[in-house]
Design a protein around this motif. Sequence first.
Motif, mmCIF file in Angstrom:
data_model
loop_
_atom_site.group_PDB
_atom_site.id
_atom_site.type_symbol
_atom_site.label_atom_id
_atom_site.label_comp_id
_atom_site.label_asym_id
_atom_site.label_seq_id
_atom_site.Cartn_x
_atom_site.Cartn_y
_atom_site.Cartn_z
ATOM 1 N N GLU A 387 0.665 -1.418 -0.175
ATOM 2 C CA GLU A 387 -0.017 0.127 0.047
ATOM 3 C C GLU A 387 0.845 1.248 0.047
ATOM 4 N N GLU A 388 2.159 1.258 0.559
ATOM 5 C CA GLU A 388 3.127 2.062 0.440
ATOM 6 C C GLU A 388 3.342 2.475 -0.664
ATOM 7 N N LEU A 389 3.322 1.708 -1.758
ATOM 8 C CA LEU A 389 3.600 1.792 -3.183
ATOM 9 C C LEU A 389 2.193 2.512 -3.804
ATOM 10 N N GLY A 390 1.237 2.526 -3.284
ATOM 11 C CA GLY A 390 -0.038 2.742 -4.049
ATOM 12 C C GLY A 390 -0.601 1.727 -5.057
ATOM 13 N N LEU A 391 -0.199 0.327 -4.513
ATOM 14 C CA LEU A 391 -0.601 -0.678 -5.440
ATOM 15 C C LEU A 391 -2.182 -0.806 -5.571
ATOM 16 N N PRO A 392 -2.847 -1.075 -6.628
ATOM 17 C CA PRO A 392 -4.038 -1.297 -6.824
ATOM 18 C C PRO A 392 -4.185 -2.785 -6.539
ATOM 19 N N GLU A 393 -5.665 -3.091 -6.533
ATOM 20 C CA GLU A 393 -6.141 -4.614 -6.615
ATOM 21 C C GLU A 393 -6.028 -4.785 -8.046
ATOM 22 N N VAL A 394 -5.457 -6.138 -8.395
ATOM 23 C CA VAL A 394 -5.185 -6.653 -9.641
ATOM 24 C C VAL A 394 -6.670 -7.263 -9.887
ATOM 25 N N THR A 395 -7.402 -6.612 -10.799
ATOM 26 C CA THR A 395 -8.671 -6.714 -11.200
ATOM 27 C C THR A 395 -8.949 -7.273 -12.575
ATOM 28 N N ASP A 396 -7.605 -7.795 -12.995
ATOM 29 C CA ASP A 396 -7.677 -8.442 -14.528
ATOM 30 C C ASP A 396 -6.939 -9.898 -14.395
ATOM 31 N N LEU A 397 -7.071 -10.481 -13.145
ATOM 32 C CA LEU A 397 -6.283 -11.683 -13.128
ATOM 33 C C LEU A 397 -7.067 -12.794 -14.137
ATOM 34 N N PRO A 398 -6.324 -13.714 -14.752
ATOM 35 C CA PRO A 398 -7.203 -14.707 -15.300
ATOM 36 C C PRO A 398 -7.848 -15.413 -14.423
ATOM 37 N N HIS A 412 -17.784 -20.321 -9.219
ATOM 38 C CA HIS A 412 -17.344 -19.520 -9.768
ATOM 39 C C HIS A 412 -17.976 -18.160 -9.873
ATOM 40 N N ARG A 413 -18.799 -17.876 -8.842
ATOM 41 C CA ARG A 413 -19.576 -16.600 -8.715
ATOM 42 C C ARG A 413 -18.736 -15.584 -7.962
ATOM 43 N N ILE A 414 -17.865 -15.967 -7.152
ATOM 44 C CA ILE A 414 -17.126 -15.034 -6.266
ATOM 45 C C ILE A 414 -15.630 -15.253 -6.471
ATOM 46 N N ARG A 415 -14.821 -14.105 -6.960
ATOM 47 C CA ARG A 415 -13.469 -14.247 -7.459
ATOM 48 C C ARG A 415 -12.536 -14.125 -6.230
ATOM 49 N N GLY A 416 -12.937 -13.582 -5.021
ATOM 50 C CA GLY A 416 -12.179 -13.901 -3.833
ATOM 51 C C GLY A 416 -10.952 -12.941 -3.778
ATOM 52 N N ARG A 417 -9.897 -13.376 -2.906
ATOM 53 C CA ARG A 417 -9.039 -12.191 -2.495
ATOM 54 C C ARG A 417 -7.484 -12.249 -3.082
ATOM 55 N N ASP A 418 -7.541 -13.299 -4.222
ATOM 56 C CA ASP A 418 -6.117 -13.137 -4.941
ATOM 57 C C ASP A 418 -5.657 -11.643 -5.391
ATOM 58 N N GLY A 419 -6.542 -11.024 -5.844
ATOM 59 C CA GLY A 419 -6.125 -9.583 -6.357
ATOM 60 C C GLY A 419 -5.560 -8.930 -5.651
ATOM 61 N N CYS A 420 -5.610 -8.799 -4.329
ATOM 62 C CA CYS A 420 -4.782 -8.262 -3.314
ATOM 63 C C CYS A 420 -3.542 -8.871 -2.789
ATOM 64 N N ARG A 421 -3.173 -10.223 -3.377
ATOM 65 C CA ARG A 421 -2.153 -11.004 -2.976
ATOM 66 C C ARG A 421 -0.969 -11.272 -3.931
ATOM 67 N N VAL A 422 -1.296 -10.305 -5.157
ATOM 68 C CA VAL A 422 -0.247 -10.421 -6.183
ATOM 69 C C VAL A 422 1.177 -9.966 -5.772
ATOM 70 N N PRO A 423 2.182 -10.811 -6.058
ATOM 71 C CA PRO A 423 3.662 -10.684 -5.645
ATOM 72 C C PRO A 423 3.899 -9.038 -5.808
ATOM 73 N N LEU A 424 4.683 -8.572 -5.033
ATOM 74 C CA LEU A 424 5.013 -7.073 -5.077
ATOM 75 C C LEU A 424 6.232 -6.771 -6.176
ATOM 76 N N PRO A 425 5.951 -5.616 -6.655
ATOM 77 C CA PRO A 425 6.992 -5.132 -7.697
ATOM 78 C C PRO A 425 8.263 -4.181 -7.106
ATOM 79 N N TRP A 426 9.451 -4.716 -7.056
ATOM 80 C CA TRP A 426 10.473 -3.940 -6.487
ATOM 81 C C TRP A 426 11.278 -3.011 -7.490
ATOM 82 N N THR A 427 11.399 -3.598 -8.831
ATOM 83 C CA THR A 427 11.972 -2.685 -9.755
ATOM 84 C C THR A 427 11.181 -2.423 -11.017
#
Length: 547
Positions: A387-398, A412-427
């Motif tokens: 969140e300190e990077l301003g990361l958004p939710e990933v809303t286009d995960l396959p 397959h009605r509820i997509r769940g919490r994976d969108g906030c768990r995508v690995p961080l970008p450091w570079t």
Amino acid sequence: MSGADEWWRRAVIYQVYPRSYADSNGDGIGDLPGITARLDHLASLGVDALWLSPFYPSPQRDGGYDVADYRDVDPQFGTLADFDALIAATHRLGIRVIVDLVPNHCSWDHPAFRAALAAAPGSPERALFHFRDGRGEHGELPPNDWQSMFEGPAWTRVTEADGSPGQWYLHLFDPSQPDWNWDDERVREDFRTTLRFWLDRGVDGFRVDVCDALVKAKGLPDWPHAVHGVVRPVDGRLPPMWDQEGIHEIFRDWRNLLDSYDGSRILCAEAWLPPERAARIVRPGEMHQAFNFAFLEQPWSAADLRSTIETSLEANDAVGAPTTWVLSNHDVMRHASRYGYDGAVALESGVGADDPQPDRALGLRRARAATALMLALPGSAYLYQGEELGLPEVTDLPDDVRQDPVWERSGHRIRGRDGCRVPLPWTSSGPSFGFSTVSSSETWLPQPAYFGGFAAAGQEGDPASTLSLYRRALALRRERGLGTGPLEWDEDERPGTIAFRRGDLHVLANVSGEEVPLPDGARVLLASEPALPSGSVPRDVTVWFMR
């Protein structure tokens, strides 16, 4: 570390989800050595403590919250020696370490549950869990009507050793997560052993998962109502699986155990309860903190946010406990995206590519303002990695890469919490944006191409970046002692704004009002947006200033 003071009353605590923080061995999954290698980021941010989500042996059917062994490290995350090295490194930096405790349920791979499955109905092995005969003529119906938090019945029927359909066991979450029976003293003693194991290794506390569900109402009575988000009474009754009076005896027992150690070791409750109920968990002699999910649930509304701040402070002040503040975590949509919608959102439901999309620029602008508001409040604050990077939710995960069990459980009605768990970008570039030490590795959840624009390295040295905003806010918060002391509301607060004083520091959050002029001679110490109109605060901006 000294640590004898009540540091937890004012602490800023940073949550690390180990699978997604940093990968040291190139397998695409974050690990403990990866966290140790990136501790400089937390030190430069200025946090007081690190909270580690589960790193225990687990089949990972629910992101590690299905624990197969409470007193070891899963090989994918490293070893106990790696954990000890992480503790030593964080303590050298003056950062404390809090680990997750998952006492409501374990994994169906846990030796105790395997033994229960192999044992007969009515056996001591089954008494460690909630096994019951089914209803119906042949026991073909669940023992009661409780629903799982992950959709579907909260009961699964087992096949007995002779191959016949048998009893049912309770799982408030996934079938792979059987609930412990906390009425059995053996369960209580085993968790005391777990607490001592990690305390002896130097941990500074525990964040206690689903702590308000440990004790169920006697007889497990029916409850035909859905339970999602903050748990509230229905027709004057609390749900029989949440917030039962017996939980407090357990918390007092744990508090006595922690108090026998030096260094102010703490307990933080994860309890989705309204402030007045959560405050009962942090009464003297029980837990030190309880998450303030009522605050996290509020939409971007000045009236709703202020009301929750007032209610939270009043409830916790009444029991002499600090209020905690949190905007994002591993279970809910990141607030940089949540605030990109107008009105309330389903926090844990997730977003897919074909769903209505948040306004990313608006969401980040509001998220920065919300964070600046939160960090000016008295009490303890929790930050979620990225969140300190301003990361958004990933809303286009396959959809075919989703791993949250609710995706399958809901048909397959509820997509769940994976969108906030995508690995961080450091570079800003590379196949994993610096997440992995191996340039060719793929991450366990795919990172979108736009993540490079949020990378930590790309924000270094940019005074307008979200990372710089967080560093500045945390430094000022510590310098001015904002974690403690009174809050005084501004009597001249305008519609659509939140305004208060912390000593001689003034805080103004313009949530939805007209542009607000600053007082003549105001000296701005912090602004959530770097380019303010001269002498005024526009909508979706928070300012700290002196007169």
